[in-house]
Design a protein around this motif. Sequence first.
Motif, PDB file in Angstrom:
ATOM      1  N   LEU A 431      59.151  39.009 111.449  1.00 15.44           N
ATOM      2  CA  LEU A 431      59.086  39.881 110.282  1.00 15.44           C
ATOM      3  C   LEU A 431      59.397  41.310 110.707  1.00 15.44           C
ATOM      4  CD1 LEU A 431      58.358  40.269 107.266  1.00 15.44           C
ATOM      5  CD2 LEU A 431      55.985  40.641 107.997  1.00 15.44           C
ATOM      6  N   GLU A 432      60.426  41.911 110.098  1.00 13.98           N
ATOM      7  CA  GLU A 432      60.825  43.265 110.481  1.00 13.98           C
ATOM      8  C   GLU A 432      60.526  44.303 109.406  1.00 13.98           C
ATOM      9  OE1 GLU A 432      64.550  43.866 112.270  1.00 13.98           O
ATOM     10  OE2 GLU A 432      64.326  42.229 113.711  1.00 13.98           O
ATOM     11  N   TYR A 433      60.655  43.914 108.125  1.00 16.95           N
ATOM     12  CA  TYR A 433      60.388  44.862 107.036  1.00 16.95           C
ATOM     13  C   TYR A 433      59.626  44.164 105.927  1.00 16.95           C
ATOM     14  CZ  TYR A 433      63.857  48.016 109.093  1.00 16.95           C
ATOM     15  OH  TYR A 433      64.545  48.838 109.941  1.00 16.95           O
ATOM     16  N   GLU A 434      58.816  44.946 105.243  1.00 20.21           N
ATOM     17  CA  GLU A 434      58.178  44.510 103.996  1.00 20.21           C
ATOM     18  C   GLU A 434      58.580  45.496 102.906  1.00 20.21           C
ATOM     19  OE1 GLU A 434      54.110  42.315 105.587  1.00 20.21           O
ATOM     20  OE2 GLU A 434      54.014  44.376 104.861  1.00 20.21           O
ATOM     21  N   ILE A 435      58.924  44.946 101.745  1.00 26.38           N
ATOM     22  CA  ILE A 435      59.307  45.782 100.604  1.00 26.38           C
ATOM     23  C   ILE A 435      58.350  45.461  99.467  1.00 26.38           C
ATOM     24  CG2 ILE A 435      61.181  46.462  99.065  1.00 26.38           C
ATOM     25  CD1 ILE A 435      63.146  45.253 101.066  1.00 26.38           C
ATOM     26  N   TYR A 436      57.689  46.474  98.930  1.00 26.08           N
ATOM     27  CA  TYR A 436      56.740  46.261  97.839  1.00 26.08           C
ATOM     28  C   TYR A 436      56.593  47.560  97.056  1.00 26.08           C
ATOM     29  CZ  TYR A 436      53.641  48.288 101.398  1.00 26.08           C
ATOM     30  OH  TYR A 436      53.084  49.093 102.361  1.00 26.08           O
ATOM     31  N   THR A 437      56.006  47.465  95.904  1.00 22.79           N
ATOM     32  CA  THR A 437      55.774  48.651  95.086  1.00 22.79           C
ATOM     33  C   THR A 437      54.351  49.144  95.312  1.00 22.79           C
ATOM     34  OG1 THR A 437      55.138  47.265  93.202  1.00 22.79           O
ATOM     35  CG2 THR A 437      57.429  47.967  93.320  1.00 22.79           C
TER      36      THR A 437
END
Length: 513
Positions: A431-437
């Motif tokens: 896992l390299e990035y997480e995208i969330y609001t």
Amino acid sequence: MTEYGGGEVYLLDLDSVVDGSALRMISSGGLRGRVLIHSALVDYLYSEAKRGRSAGYAGLAELSRLMDAGVGDVEIVVVEDDARVQPRDEGELKSVLRRYALRVGATLVTSDPVQARAARALGVSVLFTGRSRTGRIRIEEFFDGRTMSVHLKEGVPPLAKVGKPGSWMFVSLSDKPLTRAEIEEIAREIIEASALEEEGFIEIDRSGSTIVQLKDYRIVITRPPLSDGWEVTAVKPVAKLRLEDYSLPEKLYNRLLERAEGILIAGAPGMGKTTFAQALATFYAEQGKVVKTIESPRDMRLPPNVTQYSKNYADLGELHDILLLSRPDYTVYDELRSDEDFQLYVDLRLAGIGMIGVVHATTPIDAVQRFLRRVELGMIPSIIDTVIFIDSGEVSKVYELSITVKLPTGLREAELSRPVVEVRDFITGELEYEIYTFGEQTMVVPVRERRGRGEAAILGAIRKLLPDAEVEVRDETLIVRLPPRSSRVTARRLKRAKKLAEKHGYDIRFMPL
């Protein structure tokens, strides 16, 4: 055919003037007699040149040569109708020329097959001059097997990029600066060749610039007032690669073959994105898939069974309807730039069509971020499942995207769980990035970098606090193995260790050593 002074009477059509075929017929002796140039043709070319169109410049240059060719058995005469005709576009001009040729009994000289058919339907005699051009034009002489692009500008010696993507050098091809007349002549040759070659066409012709696809060459011509001088830039692929030439990991090869349907090919300009997209399109076509492309300009070299559409000859709504009705298995969208480009990519992908998009990006995650402000976060994994980053002509990084509901890395309160788009290295699964609001802001968090820094800090702190313990991080949990008897393991130190773990965003478990 009408006789005049012992020779026939000919009327020149627009195409035969612009592509130089009329001049070649006169020079070779194929035309003898009276050659008529309608004044409406002169006015039309003047108007196009004033608007900055390349056909106007090329046509006026050819007319000047034609007037000089009128000697001996050839008489060049400019004629006009009694009622002054001012055609508004090319179609009206061709209609004027057909009617005039019929009225005076002249043979219409044209290299346009449609104009030839229309004239014959009226009973006009036609001399068709359309044919493939033979020999090389001057722009081709600047290229060899290692030349990527040639850059010509008035007042500057010709320059070239030599090498391959990611490893090239600028070299001077001559010590002598090019003159404006030389650049204009090179541009005229290119326009003529694009009209004669089956694999040549003008993609865009604007005031000040022209983009031509001529066989393997993508050529950009700019002129004042858009640029400060005449300039010709020609780009040619150094090699045509197949997918097998990239030595892809078997895991990625199988994904492209079986699962990937929302593909982004990203990279910096000149790194080989379009070359890889071309190889991928050929790969799918050879697998028996129906493949189509959307390009501007159409510079991919693809098998005949791949249909290539140009954005410059249809609006995106028309392309949307064509592709939805024809339902290809894969559509290659070369160069996603505007909001309309991205929206068409999204619409076609959500309709079930496999999409391969090419986008400029300096890092792999930048390619994903181009979609963030254009679509809802939760839809991104349905639109993009594979990101392939090209650097120096090689596949340097591959991401896969998925969505889950979880507590984002670094947050501790359970009620902060939310939908998170996970961006993982496809080869390693890391896992390299997480995208969330978060609130009203979309966060793109580099998990690996932060986790690496956090691990080093917490491991150092715990080992300093509990020097007899063994410490490791496993799945975001700090595992602390304690010796059964140690005077340095006290309740106070264990409480401090727990607070340190919470501060760094880790759960902690104490286990016997």
